[in-house]
Design a protein around this motif. Structure first.
Motif, PDB file in Angstrom:
ATOM      1  N   MET A  69      25.335 109.343  52.517  1.00  0.00           N
ATOM      2  CA  MET A  69      24.570 110.378  53.202  1.00  0.00           C
ATOM      3  C   MET A  69      25.176 110.734  54.556  1.00  0.00           C
ATOM      4  SD  MET A  69      22.294 110.955  50.980  1.00  0.00           S
ATOM      5  CE  MET A  69      21.001 111.884  51.726  1.00  0.00           C
ATOM      6  N   SER A  70      25.903 109.810  55.160  1.00  0.00           N
ATOM      7  CA  SER A  70      26.577 110.082  56.426  1.00  0.00           C
ATOM      8  C   SER A  70      27.930 109.384  56.393  1.00  0.00           C
ATOM      9  CB  SER A  70      25.728 109.607  57.608  1.00  0.00           C
ATOM     10  OG  SER A  70      25.478 108.231  57.524  1.00  0.00           O
ATOM     11  N   ILE A  71      28.831 109.869  57.231  1.00  0.00           N
ATOM     12  CA  ILE A  71      30.184 109.319  57.219  1.00  0.00           C
ATOM     13  C   ILE A  71      30.597 108.936  58.632  1.00  0.00           C
ATOM     14  CG2 ILE A  71      31.009 110.406  55.106  1.00  0.00           C
ATOM     15  CD1 ILE A  71      32.136 112.668  56.805  1.00  0.00           C
ATOM     16  N   PRO A  72      31.456 107.966  58.792  1.00  0.00           N
ATOM     17  CA  PRO A  72      32.068 107.204  57.710  1.00  0.00           C
ATOM     18  C   PRO A  72      31.098 106.188  57.094  1.00  0.00           C
ATOM     19  CG  PRO A  72      32.784 106.308  59.815  1.00  0.00           C
ATOM     20  CD  PRO A  72      31.942 107.524  60.112  1.00  0.00           C
ATOM     21  N   THR A  73      31.159 106.087  55.786  1.00  0.00           N
ATOM     22  CA  THR A  73      30.477 105.030  55.051  1.00  0.00           C
ATOM     23  C   THR A  73      31.558 104.225  54.351  1.00  0.00           C
ATOM     24  OG1 THR A  73      28.402 106.233  54.695  1.00  0.00           O
ATOM     25  CG2 THR A  73      28.940 104.507  53.106  1.00  0.00           C
ATOM     26  N   LEU A  74      31.506 102.908  54.502  1.00  0.00           N
ATOM     27  CA  LEU A  74      32.464 102.034  53.835  1.00  0.00           C
ATOM     28  C   LEU A  74      31.706 101.163  52.849  1.00  0.00           C
ATOM     29  CD1 LEU A  74      33.427 102.206  57.105  1.00  0.00           C
ATOM     30  CD2 LEU A  74      35.426 101.295  55.974  1.00  0.00           C
ATOM     31  N   ILE A  75      32.141 101.201  51.594  1.00  0.00           N
ATOM     32  CA  ILE A  75      31.510 100.401  50.542  1.00  0.00           C
ATOM     33  C   ILE A  75      32.549  99.426  50.015  1.00  0.00           C
ATOM     34  CG2 ILE A  75      30.344 100.410  48.309  1.00  0.00           C
ATOM     35  CD1 ILE A  75      29.357 103.231  48.929  1.00  0.00           C
ATOM     36  N   LEU A  76      32.162  98.161  49.955  1.00  0.00           N
ATOM     37  CA  LEU A  76      33.050  97.123  49.437  1.00  0.00           C
ATOM     38  C   LEU A  76      32.744  96.893  47.960  1.00  0.00           C
ATOM     39  CD1 LEU A  76      35.251  95.064  50.289  1.00  0.00           C
ATOM     40  CD2 LEU A  76      33.399  93.401  50.476  1.00  0.00           C
ATOM     41  N   PHE A  77      33.788  96.997  47.149  1.00  0.00           N
ATOM     42  CA  PHE A  77      33.675  96.752  45.711  1.00  0.00           C
ATOM     43  C   PHE A  77      34.366  95.443  45.372  1.00  0.00           C
ATOM     44  CE2 PHE A  77      32.965 101.206  46.081  1.00  0.00           C
ATOM     45  CZ  PHE A  77      32.181 101.576  45.006  1.00  0.00           C
ATOM     46  N   LYS A  78      33.725  94.654  44.548  1.00  0.00           N
ATOM     47  CA  LYS A  78      34.299  93.399  44.051  1.00  0.00           C
ATOM     48  C   LYS A  78      34.282  93.475  42.535  1.00  0.00           C
ATOM     49  CE  LYS A  78      35.512  89.006  44.246  1.00  0.00           C
ATOM     50  NZ  LYS A  78      36.773  88.537  44.718  1.00  0.00           N
ATOM     51  N   ASP A  79      35.459  93.439  41.945  1.00  0.00           N
ATOM     52  CA  ASP A  79      35.594  93.529  40.484  1.00  0.00           C
ATOM     53  C   ASP A  79      34.806  94.700  39.903  1.00  0.00           C
ATOM     54  OD1 ASP A  79      37.309  91.335  40.494  1.00  0.00           O
ATOM     55  OD2 ASP A  79      35.661  89.920  40.278  1.00  0.00           O
ATOM     56  N   GLY A  80      34.906  95.852  40.584  1.00  0.00           N
ATOM     57  CA  GLY A  80      34.312  97.083  40.076  1.00  0.00           C
ATOM     58  C   GLY A  80      32.885  97.353  40.473  1.00  0.00           C
ATOM     59  N   GLN A  81      32.222  96.397  41.118  1.00  0.00           N
ATOM     60  CA  GLN A  81      30.820  96.564  41.489  1.00  0.00           C
ATOM     61  C   GLN A  81      30.664  96.661  43.004  1.00  0.00           C
ATOM     62  OE1 GLN A  81      28.357  96.924  39.167  1.00  0.00           O
ATOM     63  NE2 GLN A  81      30.087  96.896  37.771  1.00  0.00           N
ATOM     64  N   PRO A  82      29.839  97.605  43.498  1.00  0.00           N
ATOM     65  CA  PRO A  82      29.590  97.651  44.939  1.00  0.00           C
ATOM     66  C   PRO A  82      28.792  96.418  45.371  1.00  0.00           C
ATOM     67  CG  PRO A  82      28.262  99.298  43.783  1.00  0.00           C
ATOM     68  CD  PRO A  82      29.137  98.634  42.762  1.00  0.00           C
ATOM     69  N   VAL A  83      29.294  95.708  46.388  1.00  0.00           N
ATOM     70  CA  VAL A  83      28.640  94.477  46.832  1.00  0.00           C
ATOM     71  C   VAL A  83      28.168  94.528  48.282  1.00  0.00           C
ATOM     72  CG1 VAL A  83      29.781  92.964  45.153  1.00  0.00           C
ATOM     73  CG2 VAL A  83      30.870  93.381  47.365  1.00  0.00           C
ATOM     74  N   ASP A  84      28.676  95.496  49.060  1.00  0.00           N
ATOM     75  CA  ASP A  84      28.263  95.593  50.460  1.00  0.00           C
ATOM     76  C   ASP A  84      28.563  96.993  50.968  1.00  0.00           C
ATOM     77  OD1 ASP A  84      27.138  94.644  52.833  1.00  0.00           O
ATOM     78  OD2 ASP A  84      28.285  92.782  52.750  1.00  0.00           O
ATOM     79  N   LYS A  85      27.890  97.371  52.066  1.00  0.00           N
ATOM     80  CA  LYS A  85      28.048  98.727  52.594  1.00  0.00           C
ATOM     81  C   LYS A  85      27.780  98.724  54.086  1.00  0.00           C
ATOM     82  CE  LYS A  85      25.571 103.116  51.864  1.00  0.00           C
ATOM     83  NZ  LYS A  85      24.682 103.769  50.909  1.00  0.00           N
ATOM     84  N   VAL A  86      28.607  99.456  54.829  1.00  0.00           N
ATOM     85  CA  VAL A  86      28.373  99.655  56.255  1.00  0.00           C
ATOM     86  C   VAL A  86      28.539 101.143  56.561  1.00  0.00           C
ATOM     87  CG1 VAL A  86      28.995  97.342  57.022  1.00  0.00           C
ATOM     88  CG2 VAL A  86      30.758  99.079  56.873  1.00  0.00           C
ATOM     89  N   VAL A  87      27.760 101.628  57.517  1.00  0.00           N
ATOM     90  CA  VAL A  87      27.820 103.027  57.910  1.00  0.00           C
ATOM     91  C   VAL A  87      28.199 103.092  59.376  1.00  0.00           C
ATOM     92  CG1 VAL A  87      26.510 105.169  58.142  1.00  0.00           C
ATOM     93  CG2 VAL A  87      26.068 103.648  56.209  1.00  0.00           C
ATOM     94  N   GLY A  88      29.122 103.983  59.712  1.00  0.00           N
ATOM     95  CA  GLY A  88      29.545 104.164  61.092  1.00  0.00           C
ATOM     96  C   GLY A  88      30.795 103.363  61.407  1.00  0.00           C
ATOM     97  N   VAL A  89      31.198 103.470  62.661  1.00  0.00           N
ATOM     98  CA  VAL A  89      32.406 102.784  63.108  1.00  0.00           C
ATOM     99  C   VAL A  89      32.086 101.311  63.349  1.00  0.00           C
ATOM    100  CG1 VAL A  89      34.179 102.676  64.898  1.00  0.00           C
ATOM    101  CG2 VAL A  89      33.310 104.885  64.148  1.00  0.00           C
TER     102      VAL A  89
END
Length: 103
Positions: A69-89
């Motif tokens: 919904m807002s950027i930057p958004t960073l999503i961490l994927f582990k073996d194809g699945q999203p496992v964590d997410k952070v928004v902003g710098v």
């Protein structure tokens, strides 16, 4: 590891495979995205994970699919699945910690 640019059509192959991938959802007009880019460049050489960048203007399907919904958004994927997410710098140390806790 290198930073890879990912599109809607290459997302599945580049991100949803094996291993750890940190995906940066960004846009060229986004100030905070420009601030985090050099942090990600440094991080790429220090972690055992792929860093992928998705331009949300050119690839809205991927952004929508993961609820960006807002950027930057960073999503961490582990073996194809999203496992964590952070928004902003975030600091390099915070991002490195995010990656290592899921390895």
């Amino acid at each position: 590891m290198a930073i890879v640019n990912v599109s809607d059509s290459t997302f599945k192959n580049e991100v949803e495979g094996q291993g750890t991938v940190l995906v940066d959802f960004w846009a060229p007009w986004c100030g905070p995205c420009k601030m985090i880019a050099p942090i990600l460049d440094e991080l790429a050489g220090e972690v055992d994970a792929t860093i992928a960048k998705v331009n949300v203007d050119e690839n809205p399907e991927s952004a929508s699919r993961f609820g960006v919904m807002s950027i930057p958004t960073l999503i961490l994927f582990k073996d194809g699945q999203p496992v964590d997410k952070v928004v902003g710098v975030n600091s390099k140390e915070a991002l490195k910690s995010l990656i290592t806790k899921h390895q």
